[in-house]
Design a protein around this motif. Sequence first.
Motif, PDB file in Angstrom:
ATOM      1  N   GLU A 113     -31.189 -29.418  23.240  1.00  0.00           N
ATOM      2  CA  GLU A 113     -30.953 -30.948  23.697  1.00  0.00           C
ATOM      3  C   GLU A 113     -31.294 -31.369  24.942  1.00  0.00           C
ATOM      4  O   GLU A 113     -31.244 -32.702  24.740  1.00  0.00           O
ATOM      5  CB  GLU A 113     -30.078 -31.669  22.750  1.00  0.00           C
ATOM      6  CG  GLU A 113     -29.991 -30.984  21.152  1.00  0.00           C
ATOM      7  CD  GLU A 113     -28.783 -31.792  20.622  1.00  0.00           C
ATOM      8  OE1 GLU A 113     -27.786 -32.254  21.328  1.00  0.00           O
ATOM      9  OE2 GLU A 113     -28.597 -31.875  19.395  1.00  0.00           O
ATOM     10  N   GLU A 114     -30.777 -30.667  25.890  1.00  0.00           N
ATOM     11  CA  GLU A 114     -31.164 -31.154  27.169  1.00  0.00           C
ATOM     12  C   GLU A 114     -31.714 -30.038  28.084  1.00  0.00           C
ATOM     13  O   GLU A 114     -31.583 -28.657  27.514  1.00  0.00           O
ATOM     14  CB  GLU A 114     -29.489 -31.478  27.704  1.00  0.00           C
ATOM     15  CG  GLU A 114     -28.620 -31.547  27.400  1.00  0.00           C
ATOM     16  CD  GLU A 114     -27.028 -31.668  27.433  1.00  0.00           C
ATOM     17  OE1 GLU A 114     -26.700 -30.645  28.228  1.00  0.00           O
ATOM     18  OE2 GLU A 114     -26.599 -32.577  26.493  1.00  0.00           O
ATOM     19  N   PHE A 171     -32.925 -28.799  31.907  1.00  0.00           N
ATOM     20  CA  PHE A 171     -33.075 -28.964  33.186  1.00  0.00           C
ATOM     21  C   PHE A 171     -33.515 -28.234  33.955  1.00  0.00           C
ATOM     22  O   PHE A 171     -33.689 -27.050  34.570  1.00  0.00           O
ATOM     23  CB  PHE A 171     -31.015 -28.443  33.906  1.00  0.00           C
ATOM     24  CG  PHE A 171     -30.431 -29.202  33.678  1.00  0.00           C
ATOM     25  CD1 PHE A 171     -29.751 -30.928  34.053  1.00  0.00           C
ATOM     26  CD2 PHE A 171     -29.425 -29.007  32.162  1.00  0.00           C
ATOM     27  CE1 PHE A 171     -29.108 -31.552  33.106  1.00  0.00           C
ATOM     28  CE2 PHE A 171     -29.001 -29.295  31.185  1.00  0.00           C
ATOM     29  CZ  PHE A 171     -28.351 -31.212  31.456  1.00  0.00           C
ATOM     30  N   VAL A 186     -35.312 -32.926  22.446  1.00  0.00           N
ATOM     31  CA  VAL A 186     -34.546 -32.742  23.383  1.00  0.00           C
ATOM     32  C   VAL A 186     -34.224 -34.005  23.756  1.00  0.00           C
ATOM     33  O   VAL A 186     -35.200 -35.082  23.550  1.00  0.00           O
ATOM     34  CB  VAL A 186     -35.713 -32.254  24.497  1.00  0.00           C
ATOM     35  CG1 VAL A 186     -34.928 -32.201  25.641  1.00  0.00           C
ATOM     36  CG2 VAL A 186     -35.607 -30.245  24.396  1.00  0.00           C
ATOM     37  N   LYS A 187     -33.357 -34.490  24.412  1.00  0.00           N
ATOM     38  CA  LYS A 187     -32.906 -35.886  24.007  1.00  0.00           C
ATOM     39  C   LYS A 187     -32.278 -35.797  25.409  1.00  0.00           C
ATOM     40  O   LYS A 187     -32.897 -37.262  26.347  1.00  0.00           O
ATOM     41  CB  LYS A 187     -31.544 -36.321  22.898  1.00  0.00           C
ATOM     42  CG  LYS A 187     -31.302 -35.361  22.282  1.00  0.00           C
ATOM     43  CD  LYS A 187     -30.084 -35.978  21.527  1.00  0.00           C
ATOM     44  CE  LYS A 187     -29.778 -35.875  19.641  1.00  0.00           C
ATOM     45  NZ  LYS A 187     -28.950 -35.713  19.531  1.00  0.00           N
ATOM     46  N   VAL A 188     -32.773 -35.029  26.210  1.00  0.00           N
ATOM     47  CA  VAL A 188     -32.002 -35.592  27.612  1.00  0.00           C
ATOM     48  C   VAL A 188     -32.649 -34.295  28.570  1.00  0.00           C
ATOM     49  O   VAL A 188     -32.906 -33.096  28.639  1.00  0.00           O
ATOM     50  CB  VAL A 188     -30.229 -34.760  28.643  1.00  0.00           C
ATOM     51  CG1 VAL A 188     -30.033 -35.038  30.041  1.00  0.00           C
ATOM     52  CG2 VAL A 188     -29.312 -35.898  27.689  1.00  0.00           C
ATOM     53  N   CYS A 211     -33.745 -33.602  32.808  1.00  0.00           N
ATOM     54  CA  CYS A 211     -33.429 -33.535  34.307  1.00  0.00           C
ATOM     55  C   CYS A 211     -34.335 -32.827  35.318  1.00  0.00           C
ATOM     56  O   CYS A 211     -34.383 -32.116  34.747  1.00  0.00           O
ATOM     57  CB  CYS A 211     -31.864 -33.256  34.756  1.00  0.00           C
ATOM     58  SG  CYS A 211     -31.031 -34.695  33.992  1.00  0.00           S
TER      59      CYS A 211
END
Length: 86
Positions: free
Chosen positions: A30-31, A33, A61-63, A65
Amino acid sequence: LVGLRHDLEKRHESERPKMRMSYPWLAEVEELFLAGGGGAGRALPGAFIEAQNYGLDLDKVKVVCGASVGTMMALGIAIGLKPEEM
């Protein structure tokens, strides 16, 4: 000569087994990077295509960066672009 080489490479690829391992945990990601990498960032869309082949679901995927070139890829994912479109 170039055409012959292309034909040989194509034939060689077709002889390779088309086995893919599955990683169930990739479906739960879900995240994301994403690091920078300068010119190596041009490989990120291809890496995501392969990750999807192994089970990554970008719709879950919610986040996202990113740093440097990873920011551009993160932006594409955030606005819903598919890796093939990047």
